[in-house]
Enzyme design. Structure first.
Site, PDB file in Angstrom:
ATOM      1  NE  ARG A  12      -4.379  -1.029   1.888  1.00 56.92           N
ATOM      2  CZ  ARG A  12      -5.576  -0.913   2.334  1.00 56.92           C
ATOM      3  NH1 ARG A  12      -5.637  -0.191   3.365  1.00 56.92           N
ATOM      4  NH2 ARG A  12      -6.621  -1.328   2.292  1.00 56.92           N
TER       5      ARG A  12
ATOM      6  CB  ILE B 110      -3.440   5.518  -2.125  1.00 58.14           C
ATOM      7  CG1 ILE B 110      -4.678   4.886  -1.564  1.00 58.14           C
ATOM      8  CG2 ILE B 110      -2.970   6.936  -1.293  1.00 58.14           C
ATOM      9  CD1 ILE B 110      -5.939   5.900  -1.624  1.00 58.14           C
TER      10      ILE B 110
ATOM     11  CE  LYS C 228       1.132  22.384  -7.226  1.00 66.52           C
ATOM     12  NZ  LYS C 228       0.821  22.503  -5.568  1.00 66.52           N
TER      13      LYS C 228
ATOM     14  CE1 TYR D 137     -25.867  18.468 -37.998  1.00 63.89           C
ATOM     15  CE2 TYR D 137     -24.032  18.475 -39.624  1.00 63.89           C
ATOM     16  CZ  TYR D 137     -25.482  18.340 -39.381  1.00 63.89           C
ATOM     17  OH  TYR D 137     -26.349  17.671 -40.023  1.00 63.89           O
TER      18      TYR D 137
ATOM     19  CG  HIS E 170     -37.953  15.056 -36.291  1.00 62.50           C
ATOM     20  ND1 HIS E 170     -36.529  15.276 -36.559  1.00 62.50           N
ATOM     21  CD2 HIS E 170     -38.744  15.241 -37.395  1.00 62.50           C
ATOM     22  CE1 HIS E 170     -36.578  15.990 -37.959  1.00 62.50           C
ATOM     23  NE2 HIS E 170     -37.697  15.690 -38.407  1.00 62.50           N
TER      24      HIS E 170
ATOM     25  NE  ARG F   9     -53.531  15.382 -21.162  1.00 67.76           N
ATOM     26  CZ  ARG F   9     -52.555  14.919 -21.305  1.00 67.76           C
ATOM     27  NH1 ARG F   9     -52.254  13.738 -22.142  1.00 67.76           N
ATOM     28  NH2 ARG F   9     -51.366  15.324 -20.660  1.00 67.76           N
TER      29      ARG F   9
ATOM     30  NE  ARG G 151     -47.070  13.798 -14.440  1.00 67.32           N
ATOM     31  CZ  ARG G 151     -46.822  15.088 -13.777  1.00 67.32           C
ATOM     32  NH1 ARG G 151     -47.861  15.853 -13.387  1.00 67.32           N
ATOM     33  NH2 ARG G 151     -45.403  15.275 -13.362  1.00 67.32           N
TER      34      ARG G 151
END
Length: 514
Positions: A60, A122, A133, A211, A273, A438, A510
């Site tokens: 480790r 780690i 960095k 695109y 679509h 609707r 719904r």
């Protein structure tokens, strides 16, 4: 020059290391990477020899040492850093090739929690971040696909240029961010916390797109890091055709999701679509396709098709009669591929055998949508909640009507709100959606369906706020209706159904789709 190599993904490791040695680098390494190098006859030193500190805690702790991180982080342009490194016997490390423990693969394998935790790296992320960095002095390589270009630059210029080091830096921080996001997502899943206090998302770019939704918008396609067990557009194999567009991918996903609603029988879905314009089931796939196409042949032109069974020659010949943009199916027979090869621009996607399973189901996952300054996240409307449908009319639906209601209800949740779907027990007859009220959706569906709506079932994704929508559906010829219920005028709407002799079922659920 000193280079540190410690990788889980050993693709290209040996030729990369050989190239570095040839260019005068001395190599430091650890564990399995060191064994692979020595097995190939490549000279390399163990990190513990360099640090003069043994690996501890079962490996480790091995690279977490000042001679490693000081060598990586030293600002060689600063005299103070150079003197301090010299005083502590720290040699600069100018190249770090590290990729991280296979955390995602371990999770995907179904390993126990302790084994997954052990694959949380780690030392690797610490070295990658430190190298990134200090990119002005260190080239950090996290992707084996970058080995050849880094070697080529070293061979040509004896150094890795700043532009490349900046590019590698960006890739390195994205790599560790994605890794941490995967860990965070797994921990949230373990805790059954789909909406954590802080959300980290991790996807890998599959391709740049020509695109976005329109030519003036830029676009790219990202997918998950590991293929799920369920069929997906993201991991479908492209067999032929033009490059997939942004709209193709959206429509293919919509078509696939709807096809998965009807796993029990061969099904054909046609999307235009992002809206279903043809859906049918039949014992023969070619019949299902022809029936689906006949629902709205005008809209089917240039459509996207999904099948939940292998495409055979007869179905391929039927598809060849019409211009289509793309097809997704579990697989294609060789004869079908030969027929469709003549349609060189037609995109064919193979989603795999899971799509053809009679027990296949839409994938339960999260849906996300961006808004200005934020992100909306919710459970995908993929699995019907457990519910008991309730007959609220005087007349109960007949068995045939019940089959038609179930078919219409499955299709309805894939149509834009306010959604209205007319169907029989085996096909979509007409749909109307995307309207601000609707009753207009009902009228649009009536115009499309005409006489075919006689004896049909009608589904509404949300309650009827007034009886006018139901009256129009009855005038179109529907004999039964399914809707969530819950309006303050439910009694009025139910009374209208009874006046028309219609059977009405409420679901309590719904299916808005905005």
């Amino acid at each position: 020059m000193l280079a540190l190599l410690s990788v889980s993904d050993k693709r290209g490791l040996v030729p990369f290391a050989q190239g570095l040695v040839h260019l005068g680098f001395r190599l430091l390494s650890t564990g399995g990477t060191l064994e692979a190098l020595k097995g190939a006859g490549i000279p390399a030193s163990q990190v513990s020899e360099h640090t003069q500190s043994p690996e501890i805690l079962g490996g480790r702790v091995k690279t977490l040492h000042p001679r490693i991180h000081g060598g990586i982080l030293g600002r060689l342009e600063l005299e103070a850093d150079r003197e301090e490194m010299k005083a502590h016997g720290i040699e600069p490390i100018s190249l770090v090739a590290v990729n991280l423990y296979p955390f995602r693969q371990t999770v995907a394998s179904g390993a126990a929690e302790a084994d997954v935790i052990e694959q949380i790296d780690i030392g690797g992320p610490a070295m990658v971040r430190a190298s990134a960095k200090n990119f002005r002095h260190v080239a950090v390589v996290v992707d084996p696909d970058d080995y050849p270009s880094v070697l080529a630059e070293l061979e040509q210029h004896k150094a890795v240029g700043e532009a490349t080091r900046r590019k590698l830096m960006r890739k390195a921080f994205a790599h560790t961010a994605a890794y941490d996001a995967s860990i965070s997502a797994w921990l949230s899943a373990q805790a059954s916390e789909p909406f954590p206090g802080e959300l980290s998302l991790s996807f890998k770019k599959a391709q740049d797109l020509r695109y976005g939704e329109n030519p003036h918008q830029r676009g790219a396609f990202y997918r998950e890091h590991s293929a799920p067990s369920e069929p997906t557009v993201g991991f479908a194999k492209v067999l032929q055709g033009k490059e997939l567009s942004y709209n193709n991918i959206l429509d293919l996903d919509a078509a696939l999701g709807l096809a998965l609603e009807f796993a029990e029988r061969p099904t054909a879905v046609i999307i235009k679509h992002n809206t279903p314009c043809g859906v049918a089931v039949d014992d023969a796939l070619v019949k299902a396709y022809r029936t689906a196409r006949a629902v709205d042949e005008t809209s089917a032109f240039g459509g996207i098709v999904a099948f939940n069974r292998e495409v055979d020659e007869a179905t391929a010949q039927a598809m060849a009669e019409t211009f289509l943009e793309a097809v997704i199916a579990p697989s294609y027979s060789q004869a079908a591929l030969q027929v469709l090869a003549a349609k060189k621009n037609l995109r064919l996607l193979e989603a795999g055998a899971a799509l053809a399973s009679p027990t296949a189901r839409p994938r339960a996952q999260l849906d996300g949508r961006s808004v200005s300054g934020g992100l909306l996240l919710m459970d995908r409307d993929a699995v019907e909640p457990e519910l008991g449908w309730k007959v609220v009319s005087k007349r109960a639906p007949t068995p045939d009507e019940e089959r038609a209601l179930r078919f219409a209800w499955k299709v309805c949740k894939h149509v834009k709100s306010n959604a209205i779907v007319f169907a029989s027990g085996s096909q979509l007859l007409a749909q109307g959606g995307g309207q601000t009220n609707r009753v207009d959706s009902v009228r649009i569906a009536m115009q499309r369906g005409g006489a075919a709506l006689q004896g049909s079932a009608v589904a509404s994704d949300a309650f009827f706020p007034f009886r006018d929508g139901l009256d129009e559906a009855a005038r179109a010829g529907a004999t039964c209706v399914i809707q969530p219920g819950g309006s303050v005028r439910d009694a009025e709407v139910i009374a209208a159904a009874d006046e028309h002799g219609m059977a009405m079922v409420v679901t309590g659920v719904r299916h808005f789709r905005h």
